[in-house]
Design a protein around this motif. Sequence first.
Motif, PDB file in Angstrom:
ATOM      1  N   ILE A   1     -20.551 -76.933 -45.211  1.00  0.00           N
ATOM      2  CA  ILE A   1     -19.129 -77.285 -45.303  1.00  0.00           C
ATOM      3  C   ILE A   1     -18.650 -77.145 -46.743  1.00  0.00           C
ATOM      4  CG2 ILE A   1     -17.493 -79.194 -45.109  1.00  0.00           C
ATOM      5  CD1 ILE A   1     -19.133 -80.173 -42.705  1.00  0.00           C
TER       6      ILE A   1
ATOM      7  N   THR B   1     -15.692 -74.486 -47.520  1.00  0.00           N
ATOM      8  CA  THR B   1     -14.422 -74.962 -48.070  1.00  0.00           C
ATOM      9  C   THR B   1     -14.195 -74.401 -49.472  1.00  0.00           C
ATOM     10  OG1 THR B   1     -15.591 -76.976 -48.778  1.00  0.00           O
ATOM     11  CG2 THR B   1     -14.353 -77.087 -46.724  1.00  0.00           C
TER      12      THR B   1
ATOM     13  N   HIS C   1      -9.278 -76.856 -41.958  1.00  0.00           N
ATOM     14  CA  HIS C   1      -9.188 -78.074 -41.161  1.00  0.00           C
ATOM     15  C   HIS C   1     -10.482 -78.303 -40.387  1.00  0.00           C
ATOM     16  CE1 HIS C   1      -7.629 -81.055 -38.278  1.00  0.00           C
ATOM     17  NE2 HIS C   1      -6.654 -81.227 -39.139  1.00  0.00           N
ATOM     18  N   TRP C   2     -10.753 -79.567 -40.099  1.00  0.00           N
ATOM     19  CA  TRP C   2     -11.961 -79.936 -39.365  1.00  0.00           C
ATOM     20  C   TRP C   2     -12.010 -79.281 -37.983  1.00  0.00           C
ATOM     21  CZ3 TRP C   2     -11.764 -83.354 -34.975  1.00  0.00           C
ATOM     22  CH2 TRP C   2     -13.018 -83.606 -34.425  1.00  0.00           C
TER      23      TRP C   2
ATOM     24  N   GLU D   1     -14.954 -77.046 -36.002  1.00  0.00           N
ATOM     25  CA  GLU D   1     -15.497 -77.342 -34.682  1.00  0.00           C
ATOM     26  C   GLU D   1     -15.404 -76.129 -33.765  1.00  0.00           C
ATOM     27  OE1 GLU D   1     -15.334 -81.269 -31.858  1.00  0.00           O
ATOM     28  OE2 GLU D   1     -13.436 -80.379 -32.465  1.00  0.00           O
TER      29      GLU D   1
ATOM     30  N   PRO E   1     -16.631 -85.764 -37.535  1.00  0.00           N
ATOM     31  CA  PRO E   1     -15.670 -85.776 -38.656  1.00  0.00           C
ATOM     32  C   PRO E   1     -16.253 -86.398 -39.919  1.00  0.00           C
ATOM     33  CG  PRO E   1     -14.618 -86.495 -36.611  1.00  0.00           C
ATOM     34  CD  PRO E   1     -16.076 -86.388 -36.323  1.00  0.00           C
TER      35      PRO E   1
ATOM     36  N   TYR F   1     -17.955 -83.794 -41.978  1.00  0.00           N
ATOM     37  CA  TYR F   1     -16.959 -82.924 -42.618  1.00  0.00           C
ATOM     38  C   TYR F   1     -16.394 -83.602 -43.870  1.00  0.00           C
ATOM     39  CZ  TYR F   1     -12.424 -80.725 -43.396  1.00  0.00           C
ATOM     40  OH  TYR F   1     -11.328 -80.131 -43.978  1.00  0.00           O
TER      41      TYR F   1
END
Length: 300
Positions: A133, A137, A149-150, A154, A190, A193
Amino acid sequence: MSANKNKDADRNRRNRSSKINFGDKGKQVLENIDENNSVIKQFREYSLELDNKHDRYEKIVKFNRDITIESKRIIFLLHAIDKDSKRDKILNDAKIRLDNLTKTLFKNIAMELDGQDQYQYLRAYRGGLQEFIEALTFYHYLDSNKLIHWIDFEDSFTYNIESVKQPDDGDDDDVTFVDKSKTINTLLPPSEYILGVVDLTGELMRKCISDLSTGDITSCFKTCNIVRDMYSAFLGIYGMMGKELNKKIYTLKQSLTKMENVCYTIKIRGSEIPKHMLADVVCVTHDDYNDENESYNEFT
């Protein structure tokens, strides 16, 4: 002579430990075990289930190790953008390697956890997940100045297994085929993340220092403002996810302090220091900085 005695004693100790000694009653119990007993069968199934779980856990740990190593290499590659004029090539190479991780190692994890309680195995790969992540990012920040965005994460961890047609149960003379295709996914809570995004701020701090060394002063202020906004946002969920997030927020505060010192030095002393020496002066300032009034205890 004493050395030989010690060796013999160690050898005898190993021999005793390698053999399980049962008493007469224990041997009798083992000999009289009824393998057809329903309780014995049930415990045999438990043993097999635990062995399979441990084997699956170890496989995922190996995948996690490879994910972590490759993610770190991608981050290192992305930091080279500021030192190399081939920006588009570096971003493209990083994108290919990130997609490869998603389509191979994370897909392997999803296949291993298909039909399993994924939360039981989350700890086996959460370290690599957070590192991935952080890398992804960081790539999106450099590519489009946006934070992915999360939900997009997913969606990228959802896989469609190719259709496998198998004969339906029935008479051999009349065989029909059933479509066995299905969708699997890798668990991405979440919370993981959020922890990965907190780690991203450390890479942004390094980018700020790197921008200063290349003379890109505008990017220093821009990156500092972004990290300051992220710090304010993370304070809003402070205390909701345990000590791990609290420690990362404290590290984030340290990174933000370093970046603010960079911007302060540029703003106040930038005119009196040559640009080629500005980065060295800032680095010395960082080394001398030591806030004795701050510690992790204030976050606990």
